[in-house]
Motif scaffolding. Structure first.
Motif, short mmCIF file in Angstrom:
data_model
loop_
_atom_site.label_atom_id
_atom_site.label_comp_id
_atom_site.label_asym_id
_atom_site.label_seq_id
_atom_site.Cartn_x
_atom_site.Cartn_y
_atom_site.Cartn_z
N PRO A 64 0.81 -1.22 0.00
CA PRO A 64 0.00 0.00 0.00
C PRO A 64 0.84 1.27 0.00
CG PRO A 64 0.00 -1.02 2.18
CD PRO A 64 0.70 -1.97 1.26
N VAL A 65 0.44 2.23 -0.81
CA VAL A 65 1.07 3.55 -0.88
C VAL A 65 -0.05 4.58 -0.87
CG1 VAL A 65 2.51 5.12 -2.21
CG2 VAL A 65 3.02 2.66 -2.21
N ALA A 66 -0.04 5.44 0.12
CA ALA A 66 -1.12 6.42 0.25
C ALA A 66 -1.21 7.29 -1.00
CB ALA A 66 -0.89 7.28 1.49
N GLY A 67 -2.44 7.60 -1.38
CA GLY A 67 -2.64 8.45 -2.55
C GLY A 67 -4.05 8.30 -3.08
N VAL A 68 -4.33 9.03 -4.16
CA VAL A 68 -5.61 8.95 -4.84
C VAL A 68 -5.37 8.31 -6.20
CG1 VAL A 68 -7.58 10.23 -5.77
CG2 VAL A 68 -6.50 10.99 -3.64
N TYR A 69 -6.13 7.27 -6.50
CA TYR A 69 -5.90 6.46 -7.69
C TYR A 69 -7.13 6.49 -8.59
CZ TYR A 69 -2.01 4.56 -4.95
OH TYR A 69 -0.87 4.42 -4.21
N GLU A 70 -6.87 6.49 -9.89
CA GLU A 70 -7.95 6.37 -10.86
C GLU A 70 -8.43 4.92 -10.90
OE1 GLU A 70 -6.45 7.69 -14.57
OE2 GLU A 70 -6.38 9.80 -14.00
N VAL A 86 -6.22 -3.61 -5.22
CA VAL A 86 -6.31 -4.31 -3.93
C VAL A 86 -5.38 -5.51 -3.91
CG1 VAL A 86 -7.87 -5.69 -2.50
CG2 VAL A 86 -8.62 -3.48 -3.37
N ARG A 87 -5.28 -6.23 -5.02
CA ARG A 87 -4.35 -7.35 -5.11
C ARG A 87 -2.91 -6.87 -4.94
NH1 ARG A 87 -5.54 -12.59 -4.18
NH2 ARG A 87 -7.15 -13.45 -5.53
N GLU A 88 -2.60 -5.71 -5.51
CA GLU A 88 -1.23 -5.19 -5.43
C GLU A 88 -0.90 -4.66 -4.03
OE1 GLU A 88 -1.24 -2.23 -8.45
OE2 GLU A 88 -1.06 -3.66 -10.11
N TRP A 89 -1.89 -4.07 -3.38
CA TRP A 89 -1.64 -3.44 -2.10
C TRP A 89 -1.55 -4.42 -0.94
CZ3 TRP A 89 -6.08 0.59 -2.99
CH2 TRP A 89 -5.60 1.63 -3.79
N PHE A 90 -2.42 -5.44 -0.96
CA PHE A 90 -2.58 -6.28 0.22
C PHE A 90 -2.28 -7.73 -0.09
CE2 PHE A 90 -5.71 -2.75 0.59
CZ PHE A 90 -5.03 -2.02 1.56
N ASP A 91 -1.81 -8.44 0.91
CA ASP A 91 -1.41 -9.84 0.76
C ASP A 91 -2.65 -10.74 0.85
OD1 ASP A 91 0.09 -12.11 0.52
OD2 ASP A 91 0.62 -12.19 2.65
N LEU A 92 -3.42 -10.77 -0.23
CA LEU A 92 -4.63 -11.58 -0.25
C LEU A 92 -4.31 -13.01 -0.64
CD1 LEU A 92 -7.05 -9.13 -2.11
CD2 LEU A 92 -6.76 -9.42 0.35
#
Length: 274
Positions: free
Chosen positions: A12-18, A116-122
């Motif tokens: 996760p990297v804080a920010g606003v994403y399209e 979500v797949r990239e940010w978190f270890d699902l």
């Protein structure tokens, strides 16, 4: 504004994403060591604690988790369908509590699902699959008796889309559920509780047993918020341990069993496809 791309850092990297349906803001939760809040188009959608998948920050998610844990499913392992993905918070929770569970998350926004797949270890397939699509359309394609748990947590802004509220849709859910399974919905309502009553009447027209979980102020019409409504072909929500657990939460909640829910919804008309 960050754009989705294949070079996105892992984690996760804080920010606003399209995303496909607008924007997603990933905000650091300063109250936990590694917690994150996901806002979709300005509305808080999910919370994840990276270090602890069993940590559920949203009260209604804790209520759903408690209802499920205190229910005896007949099958050897939990087969769950999540309508509405967000950050897959509940799917991640159940993967921790039921390590051999098989789960499918249906998410309308493909870009959000990728992030979500990239940010978190699902968990990966077959333990957890993310299927991009519209919740009703996907449900209608599923095999009869193929799920033990169906959770509907779909919102467009503050509202659940109308096609997911109706008697006809609930009939599809009933077809997909195996005997002894549970259908659980997160109903967001105002103080008059009109929608909660109509949802309870709708689900109660299809399932012989109902349950409601919410905090007392909500059920007395003193504020707006979340009401968890569940239906099954077997009794549910009657374990005294569940009632004690709900009372001990950060926001104490009540659990109503079938008779009380039907009294609550007795004058409400089921929602239909019209």
């Amino acid at each position: 504004m960050a754009k989705k791309n294949q070079q996105q850092p892992v984690g996760p990297v804080a920010g606003v994403y399209e995303i496909d349906t607008g924007t997603c803001a990933l905000v650091r939760d300063t109250l936990t060591a590694d917690g994150w809040i996901i806002e979709v188009n300005g509305v808080p959608s999910s919370h994840i604690d990276v270090d602890d998948p069993t940590q559920l920050d949203f009260e209604y998610m804790r209520w759903i988790a408690g209802l499920v844990r205190h229910h005896k499913f007949p099958g050897p392992r939990l087969r769950a369908l999540h309508l509405g993905g967000g950050a897959c918070t509940l799917a991640r929770y159940f993967a921790s509590v039921y390590p051999d569970a098989r789960q499918v998350v249906v998410e309308l926004d493909g870009a959000l699902a990728q992030l979500v797949r990239e940010w978190f270890d699902l968990p990966r397939a077959p333990l957890l699959r993310i299927r991009v699509g519209e919740a009703r359309a996907v449900t209608e394609t599923l095999t009869e008796d193929s799920r033990d748990l169906v959770i509907r947590d779909v919102f467009a802004g503050a509202l659940t889309p109308g096609p997911l509220l109706t008697l006809e849709f609930t009939e599809h859910v009933r077809r997909v559920l195996a005997p002894g399974g549970i259908y659980v919905v997160n109903c967001g309502d105002t103080r008059d509780l009109t929608l909660a009553k109509r949802e309870a009447a709708t689900i109660g027209s299809i399932f012989p047993y109902l349950s409601i979980i919410a905090d007392p102020a909500m059920l007395k019409g003193r504020r707006y918020g979340n009401v968890v409504i569940a239906g099954s072909d077997v009794p549910l929500g009657e374990d005294p341990a569940l009632a004690r657990e709900l009372l001990g939460g950060g926001v104490p909640a009540q659990v109503w069993s079938d008779e009380r829910v039907r009294t609550f919804a007795r004058d409400a008309k089921p929602l239909r496809d019209t």
